[in-house]
Design a protein around this motif. Sequence first.
Motif, PDB file in Angstrom:
ATOM      1  N   VAL A 267     -50.182   5.407  -3.362  1.00 56.14           N
ATOM      2  CA  VAL A 267     -49.067   4.490  -3.079  1.00 56.14           C
ATOM      3  C   VAL A 267     -48.366   4.200  -4.400  1.00 56.14           C
ATOM      4  N   ASN A 268     -47.152   4.730  -4.555  1.00 50.81           N
ATOM      5  CA  ASN A 268     -46.504   4.681  -5.865  1.00 50.81           C
ATOM      6  C   ASN A 268     -45.964   3.293  -6.192  1.00 50.81           C
ATOM      7  N   SER A 269     -45.596   3.098  -7.461  1.00 53.00           N
ATOM      8  CA  SER A 269     -45.236   1.753  -7.921  1.00 53.00           C
ATOM      9  C   SER A 269     -43.953   1.249  -7.280  1.00 53.00           C
ATOM     10  N   ILE A 270     -43.017   2.149  -6.976  1.00 51.93           N
ATOM     11  CA  ILE A 270     -41.773   1.713  -6.328  1.00 51.93           C
ATOM     12  C   ILE A 270     -42.077   1.262  -4.902  1.00 51.93           C
ATOM     13  N   ALA A 271     -42.926   2.006  -4.223  1.00 52.59           N
ATOM     14  CA  ALA A 271     -43.305   1.633  -2.858  1.00 52.59           C
ATOM     15  C   ALA A 271     -44.032   0.285  -2.837  1.00 52.59           C
ATOM     16  N   GLN A 272     -44.926   0.088  -3.803  1.00 52.18           N
ATOM     17  CA  GLN A 272     -45.654  -1.190  -3.846  1.00 52.18           C
ATOM     18  C   GLN A 272     -44.681  -2.352  -4.036  1.00 52.18           C
ATOM     19  N   ALA A 273     -43.738  -2.188  -4.963  1.00 45.27           N
ATOM     20  CA  ALA A 273     -42.779  -3.268  -5.237  1.00 45.27           C
ATOM     21  C   ALA A 273     -41.867  -3.509  -4.026  1.00 45.27           C
ATOM     22  N   ALA A 274     -41.432  -2.431  -3.390  1.00 46.05           N
ATOM     23  CA  ALA A 274     -40.522  -2.576  -2.246  1.00 46.05           C
ATOM     24  C   ALA A 274     -41.228  -3.227  -1.060  1.00 46.05           C
ATOM     25  N   ALA A 275     -42.494  -2.910  -0.876  1.00 43.83           N
ATOM     26  CA  ALA A 275     -43.236  -3.507   0.239  1.00 43.83           C
ATOM     27  C   ALA A 275     -43.417  -5.007   0.008  1.00 43.83           C
ATOM     28  N   ILE A 276     -43.711  -5.386  -1.236  1.00 43.38           N
ATOM     29  CA  ILE A 276     -43.850  -6.816  -1.538  1.00 43.38           C
ATOM     30  C   ILE A 276     -42.516  -7.533  -1.308  1.00 43.38           C
ATOM     31  N   ALA A 277     -41.426  -6.934  -1.807  1.00 40.38           N
ATOM     32  CA  ALA A 277     -40.105  -7.560  -1.631  1.00 40.38           C
ATOM     33  C   ALA A 277     -39.760  -7.667  -0.150  1.00 40.38           C
ATOM     34  N   SER A 278     -40.212  -6.704   0.648  1.00 44.83           N
ATOM     35  CA  SER A 278     -39.925  -6.743   2.083  1.00 44.83           C
ATOM     36  C   SER A 278     -40.703  -7.856   2.769  1.00 44.83           C
ATOM     37  N   LEU A 279     -41.941  -8.055   2.340  1.00 47.59           N
ATOM     38  CA  LEU A 279     -42.710  -9.173   2.910  1.00 47.59           C
ATOM     39  C   LEU A 279     -42.059 -10.498   2.522  1.00 47.59           C
ATOM     40  N   ASP A 280     -41.524 -10.553   1.295  1.00 48.94           N
ATOM     41  CA  ASP A 280     -40.831 -11.771   0.862  1.00 48.94           C
ATOM     42  C   ASP A 280     -39.544 -11.997   1.647  1.00 48.94           C
ATOM     43  N   ALA A 281     -38.957 -10.914   2.162  1.00 45.40           N
ATOM     44  CA  ALA A 281     -37.684 -11.011   2.907  1.00 45.40           C
ATOM     45  C   ALA A 281     -37.926 -11.006   4.413  1.00 45.40           C
ATOM     46  N   PHE A 282     -39.100 -11.454   4.815  1.00 41.94           N
ATOM     47  CA  PHE A 282     -39.520 -11.382   6.215  1.00 41.94           C
ATOM     48  C   PHE A 282     -38.444 -11.918   7.178  1.00 41.94           C
ATOM     49  N   ASP A 283     -37.840 -13.075   6.838  1.00 45.44           N
ATOM     50  CA  ASP A 283     -36.890 -13.681   7.781  1.00 45.44           C
ATOM     51  C   ASP A 283     -35.669 -12.795   7.999  1.00 45.44           C
ATOM     52  N   GLU A 284     -35.137 -12.242   6.891  1.00 43.11           N
ATOM     53  CA  GLU A 284     -33.963 -11.366   7.020  1.00 43.11           C
ATOM     54  C   GLU A 284     -34.300 -10.106   7.804  1.00 43.11           C
ATOM     55  N   LEU A 285     -35.495  -9.558   7.559  1.00 33.92           N
ATOM     56  CA  LEU A 285     -35.888  -8.344   8.274  1.00 33.92           C
ATOM     57  C   LEU A 285     -36.131  -8.640   9.750  1.00 33.92           C
ATOM     58  N   THR A 286     -36.650  -9.825  10.026  1.00 34.07           N
ATOM     59  CA  THR A 286     -36.887 -10.209  11.416  1.00 34.07           C
ATOM     60  C   THR A 286     -35.574 -10.272  12.193  1.00 34.07           C
ATOM     61  N   GLU A 287     -34.514 -10.748  11.533  1.00 39.29           N
ATOM     62  CA  GLU A 287     -33.194 -10.765  12.197  1.00 39.29           C
ATOM     63  C   GLU A 287     -32.772  -9.363  12.600  1.00 39.29           C
ATOM     64  N   ARG A 288     -32.992  -8.403  11.722  1.00 34.92           N
ATOM     65  CA  ARG A 288     -32.632  -7.016  12.033  1.00 34.92           C
ATOM     66  C   ARG A 288     -33.469  -6.491  13.186  1.00 34.92           C
ATOM     67  N   VAL A 289     -34.743  -6.829  13.176  1.00 33.76           N
ATOM     68  CA  VAL A 289     -35.620  -6.387  14.269  1.00 33.76           C
ATOM     69  C   VAL A 289     -35.126  -6.998  15.585  1.00 33.76           C
ATOM     70  N   GLU A 290     -34.724  -8.275  15.549  1.00 33.64           N
ATOM     71  CA  GLU A 290     -34.211  -8.921  16.765  1.00 33.64           C
ATOM     72  C   GLU A 290     -32.974  -8.182  17.277  1.00 33.64           C
ATOM     73  N   THR A 291     -32.111  -7.761  16.350  1.00 33.44           N
ATOM     74  CA  THR A 291     -30.915  -7.015  16.750  1.00 33.44           C
ATOM     75  C   THR A 291     -31.308  -5.707  17.417  1.00 33.44           C
ATOM     76  N   LEU A 292     -32.294  -5.024  16.855  1.00 33.94           N
ATOM     77  CA  LEU A 292     -32.723  -3.743  17.441  1.00 33.94           C
ATOM     78  C   LEU A 292     -33.372  -3.956  18.803  1.00 33.94           C
ATOM     79  N   VAL A 293     -34.150  -5.023  18.937  1.00 37.56           N
ATOM     80  CA  VAL A 293     -34.774  -5.318  20.237  1.00 37.56           C
ATOM     81  C   VAL A 293     -33.682  -5.622  21.264  1.00 37.56           C
ATOM     82  N   ALA A 294     -32.665  -6.385  20.859  1.00 40.40           N
ATOM     83  CA  ALA A 294     -31.567  -6.698  21.785  1.00 40.40           C
ATOM     84  C   ALA A 294     -30.831  -5.410  22.177  1.00 40.40           C
ATOM     85  N   GLU A 295     -30.634  -4.521  21.222  1.00 35.55           N
ATOM     86  CA  GLU A 295     -29.998  -3.230  21.512  1.00 35.55           C
ATOM     87  C   GLU A 295     -30.859  -2.401  22.461  1.00 35.55           C
ATOM     88  N   ARG A 296     -32.166  -2.390  22.228  1.00 33.06           N
ATOM     89  CA  ARG A 296     -33.069  -1.665  23.135  1.00 33.06           C
ATOM     90  C   ARG A 296     -32.918  -2.209  24.554  1.00 33.06           C
TER      91      ARG A 296
END
Length: 371
Positions: A267-296
Motif C-alpha cells: 500500500v503506497n504512501s500516496i494511497a495511504q495519505a489519500a485514504a486518510i484524507a477520504s476518511l476525514d472527508a466522510f461527510d462530503e463523500l457521503t453526500e456523493r454516495v447519497e446522490t448515486l443511491v438516488a440516481e440508482r
Amino acid sequence: MSDTAAHPSQHPDENPGVRLREVLAQMPDYKPGKPAAAPAGVTAYKLSSNENPYGPLPSVLSAIDDAAASVNRYPDMAVTALTQRLAKALDVPAECLATGTGSVAVLAQIVNAACDAGDEVVFAWRSFEAYPIVTQLAGAKPVMVGLDERARHRLDAMFAAITDRTRVVLVCTPNNPTGPCVHQAELEAFLDKVPSDVIVVVDEAYVEFVRDPEAVRGLDVWRDRPNVVVLRTFSKAYGLAGLRVGYAVAHPPVAAALRKTATPFGVNSIAQAAAIASLDAFDELTERVETLVAERDRVVRALTDQGWKLPQSDANFVWFPLGADSTAFLQACEEAGLMVRQYGDDGVRVTIGEPEANSRLVEVAGRFGAR
Ligand SMILES: *Cc1c(COP(=O)(O)O)cnc(C)c1O
C-alpha cells in the motif's frame, strides 16, 4: 553483430519454452472494464467497472499532492496512520485490521493464508470475477454454487457444499454483478452452522450503497465470531479505485496472518495519505454516495416502469439478466456511447454513473424493449 547470435525465439522447435504452472492455462484472463469510446459527436461514459464517477475531493487531491513529494522513500510498511484512523472510524481495535493493494489483494492474502493445494473455497456464482482467479492461483479449488432465481445467494446450498477440505467461504453482499444483498438473519443462521475453523469472508465492497434495512451488517456479525472476516475497499464509494487500497477486519490471529501474506510495502504512501484524507472527508463523500443511491433508485424506477424485471440492487450498478440477448444489449449500449460489462450469456451489468449517462441508459433500455 553476426547473424549467428539469432534470438532464440527464431528457433521455436529447439525451445520448448519456460515451465509455467498448469493452472494458468485453465484460468480466464481478468477482463477489465472497457475504456469509454463512442461514435463521433456522442459523449462516451464508462459504466463498466463500478467506479465512482466523481473525481477526488479537493482535500483528497491536496493530500495526494503532499504525499507525492516524498515518494523517494518507502511507504510505512505497517500502514500505521491509516490503520489507526480506520480503527477509530470503525470502532475496532487496530490489531484487527489488515490492509492491502485493493480488497482483491486482501482477498488473495486471505486465501493464501488459509489454503493449501487442493483445499476448497466455496462461493456463489455468478459473483465477483476475481474469486475463481484468486482461488486457483493459491492452488485451491473453486466450489461455485448457483444463485437463486432472484440472483441472490443460496446460503443453504452453500452450506451443503462445505466439506472437510473447505477452508474459506466467500459471501459477496451486495453481490457483484447481480446486486442483491444477503440478509442479516440468513447470514447469522448460516454462520451458526458453518464449522468454526472455516473462514467466512463477508465482502462488503459496496456497503456504503446499501439501503435494505434487513441487509447484513458485516461488523456486527464479525464482532463475536472469530472465523468471520469483513472485506472493505476505498475503490467504490470512496472513489480511490486508481490508488489500490482495501482492508480486512478480522480477529487478531487472522489479521496477523493477513499481514504475513501481504506484499511488503504494497500500500503506497500516496494511497495511504489519500485514504486518510477520504476518511476525514466522510461527510462530503457521503453526500456523493447519497446522490448515486438516488440516481440508482431513479434508474430502477424508470426501468421498472418500462416493464423490466431486474433483481434488487443495493450497489452502484444494475444487472440486466438478458441471457442470449446480452450481446445485442451490449451493442445497443455501445452505439449510444455507454461502455457496459457483459457476462457471457448471463447478462449485462451497468454502473450508475453521471446523471446524463444514467438517463441515456434508461433511453437505450426503453428502445431495446423490456424483458
Ligand atoms: C470492486 C470489488 C472489490 C474491490 O476491489 P479493489 O481491489 O478494492 O479495487 C472487491 N469485491 C467486490 C465484490 C468488488 O466488486
